[in-house]
Design a protein around this motif. Structure first.
Motif, PDB file in Angstrom:
ATOM      1  N   GLU A 232       0.833  -1.208   0.000  1.00  0.00           N
ATOM      2  CA  GLU A 232       0.000   0.000   0.000  1.00  0.00           C
ATOM      3  C   GLU A 232       0.865   1.255   0.000  1.00  0.00           C
ATOM      4  O   GLU A 232       0.571   2.219  -0.733  1.00  0.00           O
ATOM      5  CB  GLU A 232      -0.923   0.001   1.226  1.00  0.00           C
ATOM      6  N   GLN A 235       2.289   1.817  -3.402  1.00  0.00           N
ATOM      7  CA  GLN A 235       1.273   2.350  -4.309  1.00  0.00           C
ATOM      8  C   GLN A 235       1.092   3.843  -4.089  1.00  0.00           C
ATOM      9  O   GLN A 235       0.948   4.618  -5.039  1.00  0.00           O
ATOM     10  CB  GLN A 235      -0.065   1.631  -4.093  1.00  0.00           C
ATOM     11  N   LEU A 296       5.873   0.248 -12.249  1.00  0.00           N
ATOM     12  CA  LEU A 296       4.573  -0.373 -11.966  1.00  0.00           C
ATOM     13  C   LEU A 296       4.576  -1.850 -12.371  1.00  0.00           C
ATOM     14  O   LEU A 296       3.944  -2.673 -11.722  1.00  0.00           O
ATOM     15  CB  LEU A 296       3.467   0.355 -12.732  1.00  0.00           C
TER      16      LEU A 296
END
Length: 299
Positions: A232, A235, A296
């Motif tokens: 998280e 991200q 990514l």
């Protein structure tokens, strides 16, 4: 993590127990893996130079087949369903994979293919020994020394490396072994103030204990929660970077032709495996990619 999260943990742990029973019968295991994919209408990913002639396999690779980059949840669930059927498992197929690290899409095999000059056929025995030692250690830690030796032995195998190996250990006992991918390493450095270098077996187990203690005290959770939190935060960092300035193609273009690149890759001797993986990812994206897109792809 909340309710209905980490449903994958009991499935992964049961699968590990099932795989251990094939330690001395790997030929049958190979057939089971093929059967699982066939019954679900899936092609078996490349796990050997010739998939019709697979002389041996290790348990970490078997599990890696549904933890590869680019796989959708549905695809992963199909493979899990196939494994559930062929291995006679009782736990349900996971409904989520929260906190599960995934291997880079072309780095899921733990061994080199037949014919590779760097292949060591003894590596399979080393993998199975570590696998067995890890499952035993998770019960009562009485074999700590044997695990440490096995860990260091596998760390010396070409194509493995610490992030990949610890991800494999996390997959089979996610409440005991911490995975040392880049996301977790960043969180360990930030919260535990420990820089993760190349670790011995003893150092790795000590770090696992420290992360378990931190997660219980600070997150009121377990290692999958730690892994999920690390993802998280990654991200969030990527999202923040999305608003930052990046050069245009014209500003960044090195003006190298296709022939220039081919000559460089053949003759320079400076192109490491990591660079090759980045080039493969760029090709897979469509032939060009920004640094952000490559980051990514490797989350």
């Amino acid at each position: 993590m909340g309710e209905n999260k980490c449903t994958w943990v009991p499935f992964y742990e049961e699968l590990a127990d099932k795989l251990l029973t094939f330690k001395s019968n790997r030929t049958e295991l190979i057939e089971k893996v093929k059967e699982a994919h066939q019954m679900m209408g899936l092609s078996l990913p490349k796990i050997e130079k010739d998939n019709d002639n697979i002389p041996d396999i290790d348990p970490f690779t078997v599990i890696a087949l549904f933890n590869r980059g680019k796989q959708s949840v549905a695809s992963r669930q199909k493979i899990c369903e196939g494994y559930k059927n062929v291995f006679g498992m009782t736990n349900s197929v996971p409904s989520d994979y929260d906190g599960v690290p995934m291997y880079f899409y072309n780095q899921y095999c733990f061994y080199r293919y037949v014919g590779d000059t760097k292949r060591d056929d003894n590596c399979f025995d080393y993998f199975w020994n570590l696998f067995e030692q890890a499952l035993s250690y998770s019960k009562d830690q009485s074999n700590k020394s044997a695990f440490e030796t096995a860990f260091e032995q596998v760390m010396n195998i070409s194509l493995v490396g610490q992030p990949k190996l610890t991800m494999g250990l996390f997959h089979i006992r996610p409440n005991v072994f911490v995975n040392l991918d880049s996301n977790n390493n960043a969180l360990i450095e930030k919260e535990l103030h420990r820089t993760v270098g190349t670790l011995s077996g003893a150092e790795y187990l000590d770090l696992c204990s420290s992360v378990v203690e931190y997660t219980k005290a600070q997150l009121n959770g377990s290692l999958p929660d730690f892994s999920g939190r690390a993802y998280e935060l990654k991200q969030q960092s990527v999202a923040a970077k999305a608003n930052e300035w990046e050069p245009t193609l014209e500003q960044y273009d090195p003006k190298l032709t296709k022939d220039d690149w081919l000559r460089f890759m053949r003759e320079s001797g400076k192109l490491s495996d990591n660079y090759k993986f980045l080039l493969a990812a760029m090709y897979d994206i469509g032939g060009q990619a920004s640094c952000m897109q490559l980051e990514l792809r490797n989350l």
